[in-house]
Design an enzyme around this catalytic site. Structure first.
Site, PDB file in Angstrom:
ATOM      1  N   ASP A 135      14.707   2.594   5.409  1.00  0.00           N
ATOM      2  CA  ASP A 135      13.741   1.908   4.651  1.00  0.00           C
ATOM      3  C   ASP A 135      14.656   1.363   3.251  1.00  0.00           C
ATOM      4  O   ASP A 135      14.341   0.214   2.819  1.00  0.00           O
ATOM      5  CB  ASP A 135      12.989   2.855   4.262  1.00  0.00           C
ATOM      6  CG  ASP A 135      11.849   3.385   5.255  1.00  0.00           C
ATOM      7  OD1 ASP A 135      12.184   3.010   6.507  1.00  0.00           O
ATOM      8  OD2 ASP A 135      10.648   3.863   5.189  1.00  0.00           O
TER       9      ASP A 135
ATOM     10  N   GLY B 271       6.994   1.223   3.455  1.00  0.00           N
ATOM     11  CA  GLY B 271       7.992   1.507   2.635  1.00  0.00           C
ATOM     12  C   GLY B 271       7.824   1.259   1.340  1.00  0.00           C
ATOM     13  O   GLY B 271       8.787   0.696   0.394  1.00  0.00           O
ATOM     14  N   SER B 272       6.738   1.650   0.807  1.00  0.00           N
ATOM     15  CA  SER B 272       6.485   1.627  -0.669  1.00  0.00           C
ATOM     16  C   SER B 272       7.347   2.503  -1.581  1.00  0.00           C
ATOM     17  O   SER B 272       7.859   1.980  -2.638  1.00  0.00           O
ATOM     18  CB  SER B 272       5.036   1.965  -0.914  1.00  0.00           C
ATOM     19  OG  SER B 272       4.555   3.328  -0.620  1.00  0.00           O
ATOM     20  N   SER B 273       7.662   3.638  -1.044  1.00  0.00           N
ATOM     21  CA  SER B 273       8.443   4.589  -1.887  1.00  0.00           C
ATOM     22  C   SER B 273       9.924   4.130  -1.906  1.00  0.00           C
ATOM     23  O   SER B 273      10.626   4.096  -2.990  1.00  0.00           O
ATOM     24  CB  SER B 273       8.160   5.982  -1.309  1.00  0.00           C
ATOM     25  OG  SER B 273       8.961   6.208  -0.227  1.00  0.00           O
TER      26      SER B 273
ATOM     27  N   PRO C  46       0.714  -1.238   0.089  1.00  0.00           N
ATOM     28  CA  PRO C  46       0.090  -0.005   0.032  1.00  0.00           C
ATOM     29  C   PRO C  46       0.754   1.355  -0.126  1.00  0.00           C
ATOM     30  O   PRO C  46       1.902   1.309   0.757  1.00  0.00           O
ATOM     31  CB  PRO C  46      -0.812  -0.081   1.094  1.00  0.00           C
ATOM     32  CG  PRO C  46      -0.364  -1.575   1.682  1.00  0.00           C
ATOM     33  CD  PRO C  46       0.556  -2.039   1.262  1.00  0.00           C
ATOM     34  N   ILE C  47       0.311   2.239  -0.818  1.00  0.00           N
ATOM     35  CA  ILE C  47       1.067   3.375  -0.889  1.00  0.00           C
ATOM     36  C   ILE C  47       1.165   4.386   0.298  1.00  0.00           C
ATOM     37  O   ILE C  47      -0.058   4.544   0.809  1.00  0.00           O
ATOM     38  CB  ILE C  47       0.971   4.346  -2.177  1.00  0.00           C
ATOM     39  CG1 ILE C  47       1.161   3.522  -3.453  1.00  0.00           C
ATOM     40  CG2 ILE C  47       1.544   5.513  -2.407  1.00  0.00           C
ATOM     41  CD1 ILE C  47       0.690   3.919  -4.579  1.00  0.00           C
TER      42      ILE C  47
ATOM     43  N   ALA D 281      10.880   1.026  -1.607  1.00  0.00           N
ATOM     44  CA  ALA D 281      10.987  -0.328  -2.391  1.00  0.00           C
ATOM     45  C   ALA D 281      10.858   0.202  -3.795  1.00  0.00           C
ATOM     46  O   ALA D 281      11.709  -0.485  -4.756  1.00  0.00           O
ATOM     47  CB  ALA D 281       9.790  -1.111  -2.038  1.00  0.00           C
TER      48      ALA D 281
ATOM     49  N   SER E  61       1.864   4.374   3.516  1.00  0.00           N
ATOM     50  CA  SER E  61       0.973   3.725   4.675  1.00  0.00           C
ATOM     51  C   SER E  61       2.136   3.063   5.636  1.00  0.00           C
ATOM     52  O   SER E  61       1.791   2.405   6.484  1.00  0.00           O
ATOM     53  CB  SER E  61       0.239   2.595   4.473  1.00  0.00           C
ATOM     54  OG  SER E  61      -0.824   3.120   3.675  1.00  0.00           O
TER      55      SER E  61
HETATM   56  C1  MEV Z   1       9.709   5.719   7.858  1.00  0.00           C
HETATM   57  O1  MEV Z   1       9.584   4.593   7.458  1.00  0.00           O
HETATM   58  C2  MEV Z   1      10.821   5.633   8.792  1.00  0.00           C
HETATM   59  C3  MEV Z   1      11.259   7.254   9.678  1.00  0.00           C
HETATM   60  O2  MEV Z   1      11.903   7.029  10.759  1.00  0.00           O
HETATM   61  C4  MEV Z   1      11.898   7.921   8.512  1.00  0.00           C
HETATM   62  C5  MEV Z   1      13.139   7.496   8.171  1.00  0.00           C
HETATM   63  O3  MEV Z   1      13.667   6.545   8.806  1.00  0.00           O
HETATM   64  O4  MEV Z   1      13.503   7.924   7.073  1.00  0.00           O
HETATM   65  C6  MEV Z   1      10.011   8.044  10.260  1.00  0.00           C
END
Ligand code: MEV
Length: 309
Positions: free
Chosen positions: A137, A92-94, A86-87, A96, A89
């Site tokens: 991510d 980690g869609s972006s 899911p985008i 990935a 949410s």
């Molecule tokens: C985002 O998935 C996790 C955060 O810690 C941001 C990051 O690590 O870049 C909120």
């Protein structure tokens, strides 16, 4: 000759350390069995991206790729993106996407496979999206498995692959797409930090303590996994990244003897993205999700990183 290649990269969950990781504290992430797939084909007809909403970000990725590696052959391409993640949410869609497109270009250009470089380029693509991400991510999506990750400085990031127990019953509940994006949530924590540095640094240190306790749990010490999840959630609530609606969802799980936390950037206005849920008796969660009509699904952790399909 028409070249066609396909690569995939996984989404992620964060067990402990989100937000604090942006400021150099450690985090533990796991790759999950939800992936993004990118097919790339040479066409001779300019750049064709499907779905078309992905075109801008593919163009940005091409620019970054050219700037970093000095290649200019990324012109006539048909790129097809399909995703199980899911985008926006917290899964980690972006990241990935950034990893998969970076790996796709490496393969397409017949460059030697180099995970370190794929990850570095993915990080640059992520920065275009989120301003000051930690790089965690994209690193988990590149290498997969479980990682202990730390951003020491902008250019030095360290990570260690963790061998761990099998987690048989981790569920994710989609609390809904947050109104805020990751960049905005990072900024809200940064604003809180500049208003109340001592308070927020204390939260970060406590989050680090929870992360260390997860590590001890991984190495077999008798620590209560569920309580670590709850402790982590409370600290994220104090950091101000969990919405009232999501807190109520989490309280319902806790009332039934379960444990839950947001995973990723969170969201405060309405939804907070994905919620990680655990119960010693998974049937209790399954029953609750049915009654509450939650979008809940089981995930496998420790999955493979980016790969050719
Ligand atoms: C985002 O998935 C996790 C955060 O810690 C941001 C990051 O690590 O870049 C909120």
């Amino acid at each position: 000759m028409i070249k066609k290649i396909k690569v995939s990269a996984p989404g992620k969950i964060i067990l402990s350390g989100e937000h604090a990781v942006v400021y150099g504290y450690p985090e533990i992430l796991s790759a999950i069995d939800r992936r993004i797939f990118i097919e790339t084909e040479e066409t001779g007809l300019g750049l064709d991206v499907q779905p078309v909403e992905g075109k801008l970000i593919v163009e940005q990725a091409i620019e970054i790729f050219k700037a970093k590696l000095g290649v200019s052959r990324l012109k006539n391409l048909k790129i097809k993106i399909s995703s199980q993640i899911p985008i926006g949410s917290g899964m980690g869609s972006s990241a990935a996407f950034a990893v998969a497109i970076s790996a796709a270009f490496f393969e397409f250009l017949k460059l030697p496979k180099n995970l370190k470089k794929i990850n570095e380029i993915a990080y640059e693509i992520e920065k275009k999206q989120h301003g000051t991400p930690s790089g965690g991510d994209n690193t988990i999506s590149t290498y997969g498995g479980f990682l202990l990750y730390r951003k020491e400085t902008e250019n030095i990031k360290t990570f260690l692959s963790l061998k761990t127990k099998v987690f048989s019953s981790i569920f994710l509940i989609n609390s809904g797409k947050p109104k805020e994006n990751t960049g905005e949530m990072i900024k809200s924590v940064r604003d809180f930090l500049s208003r109340s540095p001592q308070k927020v640094e204390k939260f970060f240190r406590e989050i680090e303590q929870v992360t260390r306790n997860f590590l001890r749990f991984f190495s077999g010490e008798e620590l209560d996994f569920g309580s670590l999840i709850t402790r982590n959630e409370r600290l994220l609530e104090q950091l101000g990244v969990v919405s009232p609606k999501t807190k109520i969802l989490i309280q319902k799980i806790e009332k039934e003897g379960g444990f839950a936390k947001i995973s990723g950037a969170g969201g405060t206005k309405e939804n907070s993205g994905i919620v990680l849920a655990y119960h010693r008796d998974p049937n209790v969660l399954l029953k609750l999700a049915k009654v509450e009509q939650w979008d809940m699904f089981k995930v496998k952790l420790g999955e493979r990183g980016v790969k050719s399909e």
